[in-house]
Design a protein around this motif. Structure first.
Motif, PDB file in Angstrom:
ATOM      1  N   ASP A  86      51.561  46.162  21.706  1.00 40.37           N
ATOM      2  CA  ASP A  86      50.580  45.092  21.873  1.00 40.37           C
ATOM      3  C   ASP A  86      50.814  43.937  20.898  1.00 40.37           C
ATOM      4  O   ASP A  86      49.883  43.180  20.587  1.00 40.37           O
ATOM      5  N   ALA A  87      52.052  43.792  20.436  1.00 37.38           N
ATOM      6  CA  ALA A  87      52.356  42.717  19.492  1.00 37.38           C
ATOM      7  C   ALA A  87      52.448  41.377  20.217  1.00 37.38           C
ATOM      8  O   ALA A  87      52.792  41.305  21.398  1.00 37.38           O
ATOM      9  N   THR A  88      52.137  40.305  19.500  1.00 41.98           N
ATOM     10  CA  THR A  88      52.273  38.939  20.014  1.00 41.98           C
ATOM     11  C   THR A  88      53.487  38.297  19.356  1.00 41.98           C
ATOM     12  O   THR A  88      53.583  38.227  18.133  1.00 41.98           O
ATOM     13  N   ILE A  89      54.436  37.865  20.172  1.00 44.69           N
ATOM     14  CA  ILE A  89      55.669  37.254  19.695  1.00 44.69           C
ATOM     15  C   ILE A  89      55.558  35.748  19.907  1.00 44.69           C
ATOM     16  O   ILE A  89      55.332  35.290  21.029  1.00 44.69           O
ATOM     17  N   ARG A  90      55.719  34.994  18.844  1.00 45.39           N
ATOM     18  CA  ARG A  90      55.687  33.529  18.918  1.00 45.39           C
ATOM     19  C   ARG A  90      57.096  33.002  18.688  1.00 45.39           C
ATOM     20  O   ARG A  90      57.629  33.078  17.580  1.00 45.39           O
ATOM     21  N   ASP A  91      57.695  32.522  19.745  1.00 46.04           N
ATOM     22  CA  ASP A  91      59.052  31.999  19.655  1.00 46.04           C
ATOM     23  C   ASP A  91      59.223  30.935  20.731  1.00 46.04           C
ATOM     24  O   ASP A  91      58.953  31.184  21.911  1.00 46.04           O
ATOM     25  N   ALA A  92      59.673  29.752  20.296  1.00 46.35           N
ATOM     26  CA  ALA A  92      59.794  28.645  21.242  1.00 46.35           C
ATOM     27  C   ALA A  92      60.808  28.933  22.335  1.00 46.35           C
ATOM     28  O   ALA A  92      60.624  28.539  23.492  1.00 46.35           O
ATOM     29  N   ALA A  93      61.896  29.652  22.011  1.00 47.45           N
ATOM     30  CA  ALA A  93      62.941  29.946  22.989  1.00 47.45           C
ATOM     31  C   ALA A  93      62.676  31.236  23.755  1.00 47.45           C
ATOM     32  O   ALA A  93      63.439  31.581  24.653  1.00 47.45           O
ATOM     33  N   THR A 139      52.502  38.597  29.234  1.00 46.97           N
ATOM     34  CA  THR A 139      52.564  39.997  28.805  1.00 46.97           C
ATOM     35  C   THR A 139      53.683  40.714  29.540  1.00 46.97           C
ATOM     36  O   THR A 139      53.830  40.571  30.762  1.00 46.97           O
ATOM     37  N   HIS A 140      54.439  41.501  28.795  1.00 51.11           N
ATOM     38  CA  HIS A 140      55.565  42.250  29.358  1.00 51.11           C
ATOM     39  C   HIS A 140      55.478  43.708  28.891  1.00 51.11           C
ATOM     40  O   HIS A 140      54.831  44.019  27.890  1.00 51.11           O
ATOM     41  N   GLN A 141      56.147  44.609  29.638  1.00 51.43           N
ATOM     42  CA  GLN A 141      56.205  46.031  29.310  1.00 51.43           C
ATOM     43  C   GLN A 141      57.638  46.414  28.984  1.00 51.43           C
ATOM     44  O   GLN A 141      58.568  46.044  29.708  1.00 51.43           O
ATOM     45  N   ILE A 142      57.804  47.167  27.896  1.00 54.47           N
ATOM     46  CA  ILE A 142      59.139  47.641  27.521  1.00 54.47           C
ATOM     47  C   ILE A 142      59.097  49.142  27.246  1.00 54.47           C
ATOM     48  O   ILE A 142      58.075  49.694  26.850  1.00 54.47           O
ATOM     49  N   SER A 143      60.230  49.778  27.461  1.00 56.07           N
ATOM     50  CA  SER A 143      60.440  51.173  27.069  1.00 56.07           C
ATOM     51  C   SER A 143      61.929  51.357  26.833  1.00 56.07           C
ATOM     52  O   SER A 143      62.752  50.547  27.286  1.00 56.07           O
ATOM     53  N   SER A 159      55.841  53.436  28.056  1.00 58.45           N
ATOM     54  CA  SER A 159      55.889  51.986  28.208  1.00 58.45           C
ATOM     55  C   SER A 159      54.822  51.338  27.324  1.00 58.45           C
ATOM     56  O   SER A 159      53.687  51.813  27.268  1.00 58.45           O
ATOM     57  N   GLN A 160      55.211  50.278  26.617  1.00 56.58           N
ATOM     58  CA  GLN A 160      54.268  49.609  25.726  1.00 56.58           C
ATOM     59  C   GLN A 160      54.322  48.098  25.962  1.00 56.58           C
ATOM     60  O   GLN A 160      55.366  47.542  26.273  1.00 56.58           O
ATOM     61  N   PRO A 161      53.185  47.401  25.803  1.00 52.33           N
ATOM     62  CA  PRO A 161      53.152  45.960  26.095  1.00 52.33           C
ATOM     63  C   PRO A 161      53.468  45.117  24.859  1.00 52.33           C
ATOM     64  O   PRO A 161      53.296  45.535  23.721  1.00 52.33           O
ATOM     65  N   PHE A 162      53.946  43.909  25.125  1.00 54.01           N
ATOM     66  CA  PHE A 162      54.007  42.867  24.100  1.00 54.01           C
ATOM     67  C   PHE A 162      53.696  41.543  24.795  1.00 54.01           C
ATOM     68  O   PHE A 162      53.809  41.410  26.009  1.00 54.01           O
ATOM     69  N   HIS A 163      53.293  40.570  24.005  1.00 56.18           N
ATOM     70  CA  HIS A 163      52.858  39.286  24.546  1.00 56.18           C
ATOM     71  C   HIS A 163      53.759  38.191  23.981  1.00 56.18           C
ATOM     72  O   HIS A 163      53.868  38.035  22.763  1.00 56.18           O
ATOM     73  N   MET A 164      54.409  37.458  24.864  1.00 58.64           N
ATOM     74  CA  MET A 164      55.291  36.371  24.452  1.00 58.64           C
ATOM     75  C   MET A 164      54.532  35.050  24.506  1.00 58.64           C
ATOM     76  O   MET A 164      54.026  34.662  25.565  1.00 58.64           O
ATOM     77  N   LYS A 165      54.442  34.397  23.356  1.00 63.19           N
ATOM     78  CA  LYS A 165      53.808  33.086  23.249  1.00 63.19           C
ATOM     79  C   LYS A 165      54.861  32.093  22.777  1.00 63.19           C
ATOM     80  O   LYS A 165      55.247  32.073  21.617  1.00 63.19           O
ATOM     81  N   ARG A 166      55.308  31.269  23.705  1.00 58.33           N
ATOM     82  CA  ARG A 166      56.363  30.308  23.402  1.00 58.33           C
ATOM     83  C   ARG A 166      55.731  29.013  22.908  1.00 58.33           C
ATOM     84  O   ARG A 166      55.150  28.244  23.667  1.00 58.33           O
ATOM     85  N   ILE A 167      55.860  28.776  21.618  1.00 58.98           N
ATOM     86  CA  ILE A 167      55.282  27.587  20.995  1.00 58.98           C
ATOM     87  C   ILE A 167      56.185  26.391  21.275  1.00 58.98           C
ATOM     88  O   ILE A 167      57.410  26.473  21.150  1.00 58.98           O
ATOM     89  N   SER A 168      55.582  25.296  21.655  1.00 57.64           N
ATOM     90  CA  SER A 168      56.359  24.083  21.909  1.00 57.64           C
ATOM     91  C   SER A 168      56.902  23.539  20.601  1.00 57.64           C
ATOM     92  O   SER A 168      56.416  23.843  19.501  1.00 57.64           O
ATOM     93  N   LEU A 169      57.938  22.691  20.719  1.00 59.30           N
ATOM     94  CA  LEU A 169      58.535  22.098  19.521  1.00 59.30           C
ATOM     95  C   LEU A 169      57.523  21.212  18.798  1.00 59.30           C
ATOM     96  O   LEU A 169      57.504  21.160  17.561  1.00 59.30           O
ATOM     97  N   ALA A 170      56.710  20.544  19.577  1.00 58.87           N
ATOM     98  CA  ALA A 170      55.721  19.658  18.950  1.00 58.87           C
ATOM     99  C   ALA A 170      54.724  20.475  18.130  1.00 58.87           C
ATOM    100  O   ALA A 170      54.329  20.066  17.024  1.00 58.87           O
ATOM    101  N   GLU A 171      54.321  21.669  18.666  1.00 59.69           N
ATOM    102  CA  GLU A 171      53.386  22.517  17.921  1.00 59.69           C
ATOM    103  C   GLU A 171      54.026  23.045  16.644  1.00 59.69           C
ATOM    104  O   GLU A 171      53.379  23.112  15.595  1.00 59.69           O
ATOM    105  N   LYS A 172      55.297  23.387  16.718  1.00 60.08           N
ATOM    106  CA  LYS A 172      55.973  23.883  15.523  1.00 60.08           C
ATOM    107  C   LYS A 172      56.125  22.780  14.487  1.00 60.08           C
ATOM    108  O   LYS A 172      56.023  23.020  13.285  1.00 60.08           O
ATOM    109  N   ARG A 173      56.377  21.566  14.946  1.00 60.43           N
ATOM    110  CA  ARG A 173      56.501  20.471  13.987  1.00 60.43           C
ATOM    111  C   ARG A 173      55.168  20.155  13.319  1.00 60.43           C
ATOM    112  O   ARG A 173      55.117  19.802  12.150  1.00 60.43           O
TER     113      ARG A 173
END
Length: 207
Positions: A86-93, A139-143, A159-173
């Motif tokens: 159930d982790a949240t991953i913050r990565d623009a790419a 949200t995605h499922q991995i095993s 199977s366990q979930p994770f949440h991908m949050k893709r931050i825009s470049l403007a938000e990161k700046r």
């Protein structure tokens, strides 16, 4: 009465061959069969020898041979270390590195395989590290599975979930503003977005 007489006959004929069988007429006029003569008037009945055969000994059951090939032992532990459930991953790419671990370590002929949203992600291999790129938002499922050389599943994590949050470049700046030395170095600070620096206007003395 005939049925009773028949049962008596059958019972007496089933006696051992060496036992004597006698018959006589009782006071009521009935025919009686017995193995003990009540009087001298009882007549001995000759019984034909039995055709009963001696039981034959059944051959011993065949003992199944044990397999000569060694059965691989099960794994005590197989788990995903990164990311946590159930982790949240913050990565623009949308990039993520999944890491797994097994105890004992991988047996010869076995491989790790990552399952993303119900489908294999990449090729199976000996490494328990799986780099993922450009994962969609949401949200995605991995095993993680361990498979043998024939592709059969030996072990599999839940199977366990994770949440991908893709931050825009403007938000990161906005979170971490780009400095002079960051342009063209940090992904969120591309050289094309570098603001233009003001020109130095030469000083002209007023006459």
């Amino acid at each position: 009465m005939p049925r009773l007489l028949f049962c008596l006959l059958v019972g007496l004929f089933c006696l051992p061959a060496h036992a004597g069988v006698y018959t006589y007429i009782d006071a009521e006029g009935n025919r009686v069969f017995t193995d003990q003569p009540p009087s001298e008037k009882a007549q001995r009945v000759e019984i034909a020898p039995s055709n009963k055969m001696a039981p034959t000994q059944a051959p011993p059951a065949a003992i199944p041979a044990y397999p000569t090939t060694r059965v691989e032992p099960a794994y005590d532990v197989l788990r995903i270390l990164v990311p946590e459930p159930d982790a949240t991953i913050r990565d623009a790419a949308g990039n993520l590195i999944v890491t797994a671990s097994s105890d004992p370590s991988l047996h010869p002929g076995h491989s790790f395989r990552l399952i993303l949203d119900g489908q294999p992600a990449g090729e199976a291999g000996r490494s328990p590290v799986f780099p993922l790129e450009n994962i969609d938002r949401g949200t995605h499922q991995i095993s993680v599975e361990i498979i043998d050389s024939q592709g059969r599943i030996v072990e599999r994590t839940p199977s366990q979930p994770f949440h991908m949050k893709r931050i825009s470049l403007a938000e990161k700046r906005r979170t971490n503003p780009c400095k002079k030395g960051d342009w063209g170095v940090r992904p969120e600070c591309p050289i094309a977005d570098k603001p233009k620096e003001p020109r130095d206007i030469p000083f002209v003395p007023f006459i």
